[in-house]
Design a protein around this motif. Structure first.
Motif, PDB file in Angstrom:
ATOM      1  N   SER A  16       7.204   4.732  14.444  1.00  0.00           N
ATOM      2  CA  SER A  16       8.294   4.352  13.544  1.00  0.00           C
ATOM      3  C   SER A  16       7.946   4.678  12.102  1.00  0.00           C
ATOM      4  CB  SER A  16       8.579   2.854  13.674  1.00  0.00           C
ATOM      5  OG  SER A  16       8.944   2.509  14.992  1.00  0.00           O
ATOM      6  N   VAL A  17       8.985   4.803  11.283  1.00  0.00           N
ATOM      7  CA  VAL A  17       8.804   5.000   9.849  1.00  0.00           C
ATOM      8  C   VAL A  17       9.817   4.153   9.099  1.00  0.00           C
ATOM      9  CG1 VAL A  17       7.884   7.345  10.036  1.00  0.00           C
ATOM     10  CG2 VAL A  17      10.348   6.993   9.755  1.00  0.00           C
ATOM     11  N   ASP A  18       9.429   3.731   7.912  1.00  0.00           N
ATOM     12  CA  ASP A  18      10.366   3.161   6.955  1.00  0.00           C
ATOM     13  C   ASP A  18      10.793   4.306   6.061  1.00  0.00           C
ATOM     14  OD1 ASP A  18      11.666   1.939   4.840  1.00  0.00           O
ATOM     15  OD2 ASP A  18      10.201   0.331   4.592  1.00  0.00           O
ATOM     16  N   ARG A  19      12.086   4.689   6.165  1.00  0.00           N
ATOM     17  CA  ARG A  19      12.556   5.870   5.443  1.00  0.00           C
ATOM     18  C   ARG A  19      12.855   5.594   3.977  1.00  0.00           C
ATOM     19  NH1 ARG A  19      17.459   7.131   9.275  1.00  0.00           N
ATOM     20  NH2 ARG A  19      17.380   4.837   9.300  1.00  0.00           N
ATOM     21  N   PHE A  20      12.976   4.316   3.614  1.00  0.00           N
ATOM     22  CA  PHE A  20      13.328   3.976   2.232  1.00  0.00           C
ATOM     23  C   PHE A  20      12.380   2.902   1.685  1.00  0.00           C
ATOM     24  CE2 PHE A  20      17.196   4.782   4.794  1.00  0.00           C
ATOM     25  CZ  PHE A  20      17.562   6.013   4.265  1.00  0.00           C
ATOM     26  N   PRO A  21      11.099   3.196   1.697  1.00  0.00           N
ATOM     27  CA  PRO A  21      10.125   2.174   1.274  1.00  0.00           C
ATOM     28  C   PRO A  21      10.090   2.025  -0.246  1.00  0.00           C
ATOM     29  CG  PRO A  21       8.994   4.213   1.727  1.00  0.00           C
ATOM     30  CD  PRO A  21      10.443   4.456   2.076  1.00  0.00           C
ATOM     31  N   SER A  22       9.576   0.884  -0.668  1.00  0.00           N
ATOM     32  CA  SER A  22       9.334   0.627  -2.091  1.00  0.00           C
ATOM     33  C   SER A  22       7.972  -0.031  -2.233  1.00  0.00           C
ATOM     34  CB  SER A  22      10.411  -0.283  -2.688  1.00  0.00           C
ATOM     35  OG  SER A  22      11.680   0.318  -2.630  1.00  0.00           O
ATOM     36  N   SER A  23       7.453   0.026  -3.426  1.00  0.00           N
ATOM     37  CA  SER A  23       6.177  -0.627  -3.702  1.00  0.00           C
ATOM     38  C   SER A  23       6.408  -2.076  -4.094  1.00  0.00           C
ATOM     39  CB  SER A  23       5.436   0.098  -4.824  1.00  0.00           C
ATOM     40  OG  SER A  23       4.267  -0.601  -5.193  1.00  0.00           O
ATOM     41  N   ASP A  48       0.807  -1.219   0.000  1.00  0.00           N
ATOM     42  CA  ASP A  48       0.000   0.000   0.000  1.00  0.00           C
ATOM     43  C   ASP A  48       0.846   1.277   0.000  1.00  0.00           C
ATOM     44  OD1 ASP A  48       0.994  -0.482   2.517  1.00  0.00           O
ATOM     45  OD2 ASP A  48      -0.891  -0.093   3.592  1.00  0.00           O
ATOM     46  N   TYR A  49       2.091   1.178  -0.381  1.00  0.00           N
ATOM     47  CA  TYR A  49       2.920   2.386  -0.473  1.00  0.00           C
ATOM     48  C   TYR A  49       2.551   3.141  -1.740  1.00  0.00           C
ATOM     49  CZ  TYR A  49       7.055   5.346  -0.960  1.00  0.00           C
ATOM     50  OH  TYR A  49       7.911   6.417  -1.113  1.00  0.00           O
ATOM     51  N   ASN A  50       2.346   4.443  -1.589  1.00  0.00           N
ATOM     52  CA  ASN A  50       1.885   5.243  -2.728  1.00  0.00           C
ATOM     53  C   ASN A  50       3.026   5.806  -3.569  1.00  0.00           C
ATOM     54  OD1 ASN A  50       2.959   7.345  -1.236  1.00  0.00           O
ATOM     55  ND2 ASN A  50       0.984   8.223  -0.646  1.00  0.00           N
ATOM     56  N   GLY A  51       4.251   5.476  -3.222  1.00  0.00           N
ATOM     57  CA  GLY A  51       5.387   5.905  -4.028  1.00  0.00           C
ATOM     58  C   GLY A  51       5.966   7.244  -3.649  1.00  0.00           C
ATOM     59  N   THR A  52       5.432   7.883  -2.611  1.00  0.00           N
ATOM     60  CA  THR A  52       5.904   9.217  -2.228  1.00  0.00           C
ATOM     61  C   THR A  52       6.297   9.251  -0.754  1.00  0.00           C
ATOM     62  OG1 THR A  52       4.407  10.218  -3.844  1.00  0.00           O
ATOM     63  CG2 THR A  52       5.331  11.665  -2.133  1.00  0.00           C
ATOM     64  N   GLY A  53       7.509   9.708  -0.471  1.00  0.00           N
ATOM     65  CA  GLY A  53       7.936   9.938   0.902  1.00  0.00           C
ATOM     66  C   GLY A  53       8.196   8.666   1.690  1.00  0.00           C
ATOM     67  N   VAL A  54       8.179   8.813   3.018  1.00  0.00           N
ATOM     68  CA  VAL A  54       8.431   7.686   3.910  1.00  0.00           C
ATOM     69  C   VAL A  54       7.144   6.877   4.084  1.00  0.00           C
ATOM     70  CG1 VAL A  54      10.233   8.980   5.113  1.00  0.00           C
ATOM     71  CG2 VAL A  54       7.885   8.992   5.998  1.00  0.00           C
ATOM     72  N   TYR A  55       7.301   5.707   4.713  1.00  0.00           N
ATOM     73  CA  TYR A  55       6.139   4.864   5.002  1.00  0.00           C
ATOM     74  C   TYR A  55       5.946   4.838   6.518  1.00  0.00           C
ATOM     75  CZ  TYR A  55       2.976   0.835   4.968  1.00  0.00           C
ATOM     76  OH  TYR A  55       1.893   0.004   5.128  1.00  0.00           O
ATOM     77  N   PRO A  56       4.914   5.474   7.041  1.00  0.00           N
ATOM     78  CA  PRO A  56       4.707   5.468   8.491  1.00  0.00           C
ATOM     79  C   PRO A  56       4.186   4.119   8.964  1.00  0.00           C
ATOM     80  CG  PRO A  56       2.941   6.652   7.392  1.00  0.00           C
ATOM     81  CD  PRO A  56       3.928   6.300   6.325  1.00  0.00           C
TER      82      PRO A  56
END
Length: 482
Positions: free
Chosen positions: A351-358, A336-344
């Motif tokens: 916490s956040v994932d600072r380098f997420p990918s789809s 469900d990552y939208n491709g923009t910014g971090v993933y909360p």
């Protein structure tokens, strides 16, 4: 009607014939007295894949009780109890409500191989029970309809390989105070407890290539088991969690899969012994969370995992100081990552994932192109990106023109050789989970602007030339007459 020897058989030859038949029978039946079936698990780390027996032609046997080293020799088991020649219990079919193989208080080496253990009714006893049997080896056995299928107590450095525990009323595999165990390519299916339950096994547990499916508890439950390695294990369709690490630390989980479990895929609770690392695991289709960190989890590191989709959310962090990336450039793959910014990450930890990918594949868009009819060297080159590539399809004006397996590399399609017109090329790349990405490129072929040579012109020119020659000759002849 007569009876006796077949017609044409010399009665004097009968003893010889009978002897031949007897020798043939003994030769056929002198092989191993059991049959085997593949256990369904692939070999891990170069090990030979063991097989699990069927009830087939195994030798029936009563329950075995060994309470001292001398019992092995007294009961006639082959071997001498050394590392080079362990005692061997092999190829038996034991059906009983009692403990079928019960070994305790021994110091010698022993192996249990290719045995089928069952019970005619619901048993309140374990199928195979080892108490104080350091360095034991159990391989290729099936245990069903007992309390726990395989129960090891206070037994160090044991190896369980290629076994199957199914339909037992508690756990398939239960290890208690049995440190440094190695479990490889085992299967636990349809047990009323957890598939694999390791309790107070202290440290350095190695689980590789095991499968826990459809158990009424957790797939894998490790309590007080630090510095352990879990690699390439699968937990599918279990009634609670796929993998649980409770009071854990220093563990490494890699290339494991938790799919379709009724609660969570991976559940980590309470830090101890050091940070644990989850990398290259997959958590999909679990009813609540793909990865859940409990309130006492701290310092765990989670990256390069494929997470989602899951029911309530893909992850939740209720602990503190946990990291959802490698601190450099690698995070996790989220459905469900939208491709923009971090993933909360949902939860109280913030916490956040600072380098997420789809999770879904992505693909570039080459520019639309034009070329003149008759020219060559034209092609479309796509550069897709995908974590787990599977295949691709290419369409021209809605007609499939190419379909192939895909390894993640670039895809190039020639567009030469067409007459003037407009052509739409559409590509679809798919991953192993069915996610896909598409792109379309418009190719316009222009009519040629180069005038070709018309043979009719040559005929006209030749005709005109011929007329001129005739006229010249006629004039010449007329002058001569004058």
């Amino acid at each position: 009607m007569t009876s006796g020897f077949p017609r044409g058989l010399n009665v004097r030859a009968a003893p010889f014939v009978i002897m031949v038949l007897l020798v043939t029978f003994l030769t056929v039946t002198s092989g191993p007295a059991y049959s085997t079936e593949k256990d369904g698990q692939g070999a891990v780390n170069g090990e030979t894949t063991h097989t699990a027996v069927t009830a087939g032609i195994l030798a029936p046997h009563t329950p075995i009780n060994i309470a001292s080293d001398v019992d092995f020799a007294d009961q006639g088991w082959p071997g001498n109890g050394t590392e080079a020649a362990p005692y061997v219990i092999e190829g038996l079919n034991i059906t009983s409500t009692e403990v079928c193989i019960n070994i305790s208080s021994v110091t010698v080496r022993f192996e249990i191989r290719d045995c089928f253990i069952s019970s005619p009714d619901t048993s309140l006893n374990d199928g195979i029970y080892i108490d104080g049997g350091d360095y034991c080896s159990i391989s290729g056995c099936i245990v069903q309809s007992h309390l726990s299928g395989f129960h090891l107590n206070d037994s160090l450095k044991c190896k369980l390989t290629g076994n199957n525990a199914r339909g037992n009323s508690e756990s398939g595999f239960y290890l208690y105070y049995s440190g440094f165990p190695t479990l490889t390519n085992n299967t636990a299916t349809g047990n009323s407890g957890s598939g694999f339950y390791l309790d107070f096994c202290t440290a350095l547990c190695t689980l590789a290539g095991n499968n826990a499916t459809g158990n009424s508890g957790n797939g894998f439950y490790l309590n007080h088991c630090g510095s352990s390695m879990l690699t390439n294990n699968t937990a599918t369709g279990n009634a609670i969690d796929g993998f649980v690490l409770y009071i854990h630390g220093g563990n490494v989980l890699s290339d494991n899969t938790a799919n379709g479990n009724a609660v969570n895929g991976f559940y980590l609770e309470k830090w101890l012994y050091g940070d644990s690392t989850l990398t290259d695991n997959t958590a999909t289709g679990n009813s609540e969370y793909g990865v859940l960190l409990g309130p006492n989890s701290s310092g765990d590191v989670i990256f390069l995992n494929v997470i989602g989709p899951n029911g309530v959310a893909n992850a939740r962090d209720r602990g503190s100081a946990n990291k959802w990336d490698d601190d450099v450039s690698l995070g996790n793959y989220w459905s469900d990552y939208n491709g923009t910014g971090v993933y909360p990450i949902p939860g109280t930890a913030g916490s956040v994932d600072r380098f997420p990918s789809s999770i879904e594949p992505s693909i570039n868009h080459p520019t639309d192109m034009e070329y003149e009819e008759g020219s060559t060297g034209h092609s479309i080159n796509w550069t897709p990106s995908c974590l787990h590539p599977d295949r691709y399809e290419v369409y021209r004006n809605d007609s499939l023109i190419a379909s192939s397996d895909w390894d993640g590399s670039d895809i190039t399609v020639s567009v030469d050789g067409f007459t003037a017109g407009t052509y739409s090329y559409t590509i679809m790349v798919l991953d192993v989970n069915g996610y896909f990405a598409t792109d379309a490129v418009i190719v316009t072929v222009q009519a040629s602007t180069t005038t070709g040579f018309d043979p009719m012109i040559l005929l006209v020119v030749a005709g005109v030339g011929a007329v001129i020659v005739v006229i010249i000759l006629a004039i010449g002849l007329r002058k001569r007459k004058v």
